[in-house]
Scaffold this motif. Structure first.
Motif, PDB file in Angstrom:
ATOM      1  N   SER A  24      -1.834  -5.301 -10.098  1.00 14.89           N
ATOM      2  CA  SER A  24      -2.361  -4.157  -9.376  1.00 14.89           C
ATOM      3  C   SER A  24      -2.683  -3.009 -10.318  1.00 14.89           C
ATOM      4  CB  SER A  24      -1.358  -3.688  -8.322  1.00 14.89           C
ATOM      5  OG  SER A  24      -1.793  -2.510  -7.709  1.00 14.89           O
ATOM      6  N   PHE A  71       0.174   6.409   3.762  1.00 12.66           N
ATOM      7  CA  PHE A  71       0.420   4.968   3.708  1.00 12.66           C
ATOM      8  C   PHE A  71       1.879   4.751   4.115  1.00 12.66           C
ATOM      9  CE2 PHE A  71      -2.826   6.212   0.783  1.00 12.66           C
ATOM     10  CZ  PHE A  71      -3.818   5.251   0.922  1.00 12.66           C
ATOM     11  N   GLU A  88      -2.101  -1.601  -3.419  1.00 13.95           N
ATOM     12  CA  GLU A  88      -3.277  -1.655  -2.557  1.00 13.95           C
ATOM     13  C   GLU A  88      -3.094  -2.544  -1.324  1.00 13.95           C
ATOM     14  OE1 GLU A  88      -4.803  -3.835  -6.297  1.00 13.95           O
ATOM     15  OE2 GLU A  88      -2.961  -2.766  -5.752  1.00 13.95           O
ATOM     16  N   SER A  89      -1.968  -3.274  -1.259  1.00 15.17           N
ATOM     17  CA  SER A  89      -1.731  -4.132  -0.091  1.00 15.17           C
ATOM     18  C   SER A  89      -1.103  -3.370   1.076  1.00 15.17           C
ATOM     19  CB  SER A  89      -0.822  -5.296  -0.475  1.00 15.17           C
ATOM     20  OG  SER A  89       0.503  -4.845  -0.748  1.00 15.17           O
ATOM     21  N   PHE A  91      -0.875  -0.792   4.046  1.00 10.17           N
ATOM     22  CA  PHE A  91      -1.877  -0.240   4.955  1.00 10.17           C
ATOM     23  C   PHE A  91      -1.796   1.283   4.997  1.00 10.17           C
ATOM     24  CE2 PHE A  91      -3.455   0.648   9.376  1.00 10.17           C
ATOM     25  CZ  PHE A  91      -4.770   0.259   9.142  1.00 10.17           C
ATOM     26  N   SER A  97      -6.509   1.224   2.224  1.00 12.11           N
ATOM     27  CA  SER A  97      -5.861   0.762   0.996  1.00 12.11           C
ATOM     28  C   SER A  97      -5.947   1.832  -0.082  1.00 12.11           C
ATOM     29  CB  SER A  97      -6.527  -0.522   0.497  1.00 12.11           C
ATOM     30  OG  SER A  97      -6.069  -0.870  -0.789  1.00 12.11           O
ATOM     31  N   SER A  99      -6.681   1.309  -2.981  1.00 16.22           N
ATOM     32  CA  SER A  99      -7.838   0.993  -3.812  1.00 16.22           C
ATOM     33  C   SER A  99      -9.112   1.678  -3.333  1.00 16.22           C
ATOM     34  CB  SER A  99      -8.056  -0.523  -3.862  1.00 16.22           C
ATOM     35  OG  SER A  99      -8.369  -1.023  -2.578  1.00 16.22           O
TER      36      SER A  99
END
Length: 576
Positions: A24, A71, A88-89, A91, A97, A99
């Motif tokens: 990541s 997040f 980035e995984s 939510f 994300s 990202s």
């Protein structure tokens, strides 16, 4: 052999390349210090980023156009010093994300919304955020841990070497103090305590009438003001507005010095409360937050417990006992707006003979064919309009000209970040926590898939039979009609920000069709009025919303005169 070595070397390079690609580029580590808490914690871990320096990120998360970034993830048994990784995984909202976060400089902050374990009488064990006197607000709840914000940079190549340490704990909130006029009461609810497997209390702020101590012979009618969690009794002030108060602008009402207007209205109510011809009432504002919201919605619920019975049969009788209330259904009246508007009508419908009239302003959806802009019985998806070739999102908030600030999907995705299993403490989740059956895991069953918006019509049918107020009235009018005649009053702006007027139209259609008996109440609309118009055609929302405690009194007095039983006390409380 040479070819084999070349092939092996090539495969190794490919695996190394894949490994580095999968690493990541967006990593933020979050932990909490032992000085903040030596104990392991369960809860919802939240990471916030803000490009606005005006205040802390935790106070900038909302469903509007000015929201900042958040997040979230669940943590179980998180220990001091343990690093939890956001990548980035995880939510997020409004960017799903990390990202997708635009490059730039942000204030970063983390907060742990602490969950406690409840062993429910249903046999389920659930983890929920206990209210701690703040009215179920994740960003101010006592005991939650958080970090001080600091600047980070999101670059073209991601986020590197960022660690947030939560070393702050939100302190306890002091209890309000009694005054000459306002008293505070807390009652342990046996019904709720049994349901939750621990002591649960209900509270209320009680406004006493003029002459309460001087007239011990008097007993009083009761006005129940329903609504969101009140930290103290609102809108009552015994002194003129503070001459040194700095005027504040209200963006909601586009008014300069709205805080001065509020103080003046509160003082005017105090003067009116003391006038010789003003009826002597008890007025209460109830504190009934749950682990799901700042307010229980005042009805019995599969996942929240028997709040309706606890309020009507435990709290209110105790208040009437302590403060000389009449203690009879003909002398009790319900009113409120928005959440309080739904509650006023729902409590009147669910307990038709325990109360003698409701005044429901801008109520939350009272007909689920117009669950804001969704028909939960016929629509397949809540987030998008039905179309073969066009994807159009359903809006959730507008101004009086129809300009849109948010959509149903966006608001629900924010809730999903703040908490799964209906635990966000926000609007769509509390409707679900109130109206849904309890799932096998002990949490409310979803009315729709929180990510996609696909509606579960089996759950919708449960809502219909238990909480769709128009359906219940229509289904049971032969029984309820005689008990509710003259008791139902509904008010709503025809440009309500949340489209709540649509359900009121449908309710009005039914009420006006009633016979044997005719409902004999009223449904009124404010022209171009936003949320929360409450029945005053001569004043804007900004003013009328400050006059709830006096504006329905003439209608209540008329109702008492028409409906009080033979021999009822109509004089002891009418002193000057």
């Amino acid at each position: 052999m040479t070819k084999f070595c070349v092939l092996l070397f090539s495969c190794s390079l490919f695996l190394i390349s894949c490994s580095s690609t999968e690493e990541s580029k967006y990593i933020i580590a979050v932990s909490f210090a032992e000085s903040a808490s030596p104990e392991n914690k369960d809860g919802r871990l939240l990471l916030m980023l803000s490009s606005d320096d005006s205040k802390e990120p935790r106070f900038q998360i909302n469903d509007g156009l000015n929201t900042q970034l958040i997040f979230g993830m669940n943590v179980n048994g998180m220990a001091a010093g343990q690093s939890i990784i956001f990548d980035e995984s995880i939510f997020g909202y409004p960017y799903p994300s990390l990202s997708e976060v635009p490059p730039g400089e942000y204030n970063a902050q983390a907060l742990l919304h602490v969950y406690e374990t409840f062993n429910l009488s249903t046999g389920h064990t659930v983890k929920l955020p206990m209210d701690n006197g703040e009215g179920q607000q994740w960003n101010t709840s006592s005991g939650n841990l958080y970090s001080k914000p600091f600047k980070i940079t999101v670059g073209e190549n991601g986020i590197n070497n960022v660690s947030l340490v939560m070393d702050q704990e939100i302190p306890p909130i002091p209890e309000p103090e009694d005054t000459e006029w306002i008293k505070h009461i807390k009652v342990k609810s046996e019904k709720l305590s049994e349901f939750y497997g621990r002591d649960i209390y209900l509270g209320a702020h009680v406004l006493l009438p003029k002459g309460f101590n001087e007239h011990p012979e008097a007993k009083y009618p009761l006005m129940v003001f329903h609504g969101h969690f009140p930290s103290d009794f609102r809108g009552f002030r015994t002194t003129p507005p503070d001459p040194n108060l700095e005027p504040e602008y209200s963006a909601r009402f586009d008014l300069e010095g709205y805080n001065l207007i509020q103080q003046q209205e509160a003082y005017d109510f105090y003067l009116r409360w003391n006038e010789p011809d003003f009826p002597r009432f008890l007025i209460i504002e109830i504190q009934h937050p749950t682990p799901y919201y700042d307010d229980s919605y005042a009805v019995n619920s599969a996942s929240q417990g028997p709040y309706g019975d606890a309020i009507t049969y435990e709290l209110i009788p105790e208040i009437e006992k302590r403060f000389r209330g009449m203690g009879e259904g003909w002398s009790r009246f319900l009113y409120g707006g928005s959440t309080g508007g739904w509650e006023a009508l729902a409590v009147q419908v669910k307990y038709p003979e325990e109360y003698n009239g409701c005044f429901a302003a801008c109520p939350d959806p009272i007909d689920f064919r117009a669950y804001c802009l969704t028909n939960i019985y016929e629509d397949e998806n809540a987030y998008y309009y039905d179309s073969e070739h066009k994807k159009l999102e359903v809006p959730s908030h507008r101004d009086y000209l129809g300009d849109i600030q948010s959509t149903l999907r966006q608001g629900n995705h924010l809730e999903l970040v703040l908490g799964d299993k209906s635990r966000s403490g926000q609007q769509w989740d509390i409707w679900e926590a109130t109206y849904s059956p309890q799932g096998d895991d002990g949490y409310p069953v979803r009315i729709w898939d929180k990510m996609t918006g696909d509606i579960d019509h089996e759950v919708a049918e449960y809502w219909k039979e238990n909480y769709d107020l128009r359906h219940i009235l229509e289904r049971d009018w032969d029984k309820l009609g005689p008990q509710l005649r003259g008791k139902i009053h509904i008010y709503c702006g025809d440009m309500d920000n949340y489209y709540l007027n649509n359900a009121v139209y449908l309710m009005e259609d039914f009420l006006e069709s009633t016979t044997e008996p005719y409902y004999d109440g009223e449904v009124l609309y404010g022209d171009r009025a936003e949320h929360c118009w409450n029945g005053d055609p001569d004043q804007p929302n900004a003013i009328s919303r400050l006059r709830y405690n006096s504006m329905y009194v003439p209608k209540i007095m008329k109702r008492i005169a028409e409906s009080a039983p033979q021999g009822a006390d109509l004089t002891s409380w009418r002193y000057q």
